[in-house]
Design an enzyme around this catalytic site. Structure first.
Site, PDB file in Angstrom:
ATOM      1  N   ASP A  95      -2.662   6.419  11.755  1.00 42.97           N
ATOM      2  CA  ASP A  95      -1.856   5.923  10.637  1.00 42.97           C
ATOM      3  C   ASP A  95      -0.531   6.671  10.652  1.00 42.97           C
ATOM      4  OD1 ASP A  95      -0.654   5.112   8.315  1.00 42.97           O
ATOM      5  OD2 ASP A  95      -2.361   5.539   7.006  1.00 42.97           O
TER       6      ASP A  95
ATOM      7  N   SER B 191       0.817  -1.219   0.000  1.00 53.54           N
ATOM      8  CA  SER B 191       0.000   0.000   0.000  1.00 53.54           C
ATOM      9  C   SER B 191       0.850   1.268   0.000  1.00 53.54           C
ATOM     10  CB  SER B 191      -0.942   0.013   1.205  1.00 53.54           C
ATOM     11  OG  SER B 191      -0.206  -0.089   2.423  1.00 53.54           O
TER      12      SER B 191
ATOM     13  N   HIS C 127       1.671   5.353   6.443  1.00 55.25           N
ATOM     14  CA  HIS C 127       1.427   5.979   5.150  1.00 55.25           C
ATOM     15  C   HIS C 127       1.646   7.489   5.265  1.00 55.25           C
ATOM     16  CE1 HIS C 127      -0.818   2.156   5.112  1.00 55.25           C
ATOM     17  NE2 HIS C 127      -0.397   2.088   3.866  1.00 55.25           N
TER      18      HIS C 127
END
Length: 415
Positions: free
Chosen positions: A382, A135, A385
């Site tokens: 998060d 990802s 990312h």
């Protein structure tokens, strides 16, 4: 020229050590030799003195440097680019601070040009790219699309049902950009809930590559590849159709293999495929991506609430991350030697250190809209990312420098 003259002079004496001519002739030859040696020494020494202080030309190291303030800000916003996925759209998700948008990477002894979308697309006319990984590469691809869409709007021409593997097409330039989901690079099987930590729910086959990318490999002119943090997940490891151990398993009968050696095996297999393949694209390997969870991990309350970059030396990173990156560099350098012999172009995009210095660049709690403001309510941060726009845009500036500008003075990563 000086070295050639030195060789000629050294070849003059007779092989048998015989003397030639009178003593006067020998003296003249001796004096001439002394003068020539002195001239060569002076020439070489002067060249050295002239070259040494000019380290800005020979000492550019793209992956070492510092983050400096940048008043100009990002090349795009969430309003000018609609290709940002919700989880990385920190602006839309009402992240209150914006200071993370106003920093630029300054490499040691040189400058990194801003991304030029028109230059990139013109250079990539009638070409194709594939980003192979997890990802983080989807995150990376969105950044690249946002930068390029200022010149040409791409069309989604293929995606899997879960949108993990996806292909975009820039019609004005006949340029194709794909991201291929292959988080381990090797074959893996999943069962149960992959978000639970209660028991291993992954099986990795360390001697079999993931066909999702190997069957597509021949289609692309440029390949950007990377491993990732999925190797930290609990997993049972297979080789030669038998279980050889596991990582983070509750079963005491299985050998604990850790993460570094399984990752090294996966990389070695992938690099062998790349470096010996009949198809010879331009291959870039991107190094490990650090996370910045503090006071816990993603599953037990870890946060990333810093609003400024780290200063050099302020944070060294996780020791296991360093071990993973060291394995990457060692395996890449070995494969690159083989690749060069086979006519390959292989380069290392070492984003680890410059990314390590940016704890402020993650979505944190602003991975969803609306953000959760209730401090008593548990929220998943998060810290892996990257916000878009954000620090990850620099990766594409580095890619352009390496691939389009083809600068030979890139420096070398150190493990």
């Amino acid at each position: 020229m000086a070295n050639e003259e030195m060789v000629d002079w050294e070849a003059l004496p007779d092989a048998q050590g015989k003397r030639n001519g009178s003593t006067g002739q020998q003296l003249l030859k001796f004096l001439a030799a002394v003068l020539l040696v002195g001239f060569c020494f002076h020439f070489l020494f002067t060249e050295f003195i002239l070259w040494e202080p000019d380290s800005t030309k020979a000492g550019c190291t793209l992956f070492q440097g510092e983050w400096i303030p940048d008043n100009k800000g990002p090349a795009y916003t969430n309003e000018t680019c609609h290709f940002i996925e919700p989880y990385q759209n920190c602006m839309r998700n009402e992240r209150p601070d914006t200071g993370y948008l106003y920093w630029r990477w300054k490499p040691k002894n040189c400058d990194l040009p801003r991304f030029e979308a028109d230059k990139f697309l013109n250079a990539m006319r009638n070409k194709s790219w594939a980003l192979i990984g997890d990802s983080i590469f989807r995150n990376h691809m969105q950044s690249l699309i946002c930068l390029l869409s200022k010149i040409d709007e791409p069309v989604d021409i293929y995606h899997e049902m879960n949108f993990k593997t996806r292909t975009w097409y820039f019609s004005s330039y006949n340029f194709t950009l794909a991201v291929i989901w292959a988080p381990f690079l090797v074959r893996y099987d999943t069962f149960g809930d992959h978000n639970t930590l209660a028991e291993p729910n992954l099986e990795l086959h360390l001697d079999i590559l993931d066909t999702k990318w190997t069957t597509e490999y021949h289609k692309y002119d440029y390949i950007v590849i990377s491993g990732g943090q999925w190797f930290y997940k609990s997993a049972i490891m297979w080789e030669n159709n038998r279980v050889i151990g596991c990582h983070n398993c509750p079963d005491d009968n299985l050998k604990e293999l850790g993460v570094t050696e399984p990752y090294r095996k996966a990389l070695r297999l992938a690099f062998h495929f790349v470096s010996t393949n009949d198809h010879k694209p331009f291959v870039v390997f991107r190094t490990w991506t650090p996370d910045h969870f503090e006071y816990g991990k993603w599953y037990n309350g870890g946060v990333c609430n810093r609003t400024q970059p780290y200063k050099e030396g302020e944070y060294d990173g996780d020791p296991t991350d360093h071990a993973m990156r060291r394995a990457e560099i060692e395996e890449f350098e070995h494969a690159a030697k083989i690749g060069v012999k086979n006519g390959m172009q292989m380069k290392l995009l070492d984003t680890y250190h410059l990314s390590l210095l940016r704890p402020d660049g993650h979505p944190g709690p602003y991975r969803t809209f609306p953000p959760i403001n209730d401090k008593n309510k548990k929220v998943q941060n998060d810290c892996l990312h990257w916000c878009l726009p954000g620090p990850i845009d620099t990766w594409n500036e580095l890619l352009m420098k390496m691939v389009i500008d083809d600068d030979d003075n890139l420096g070398h990563a150190s493990a």
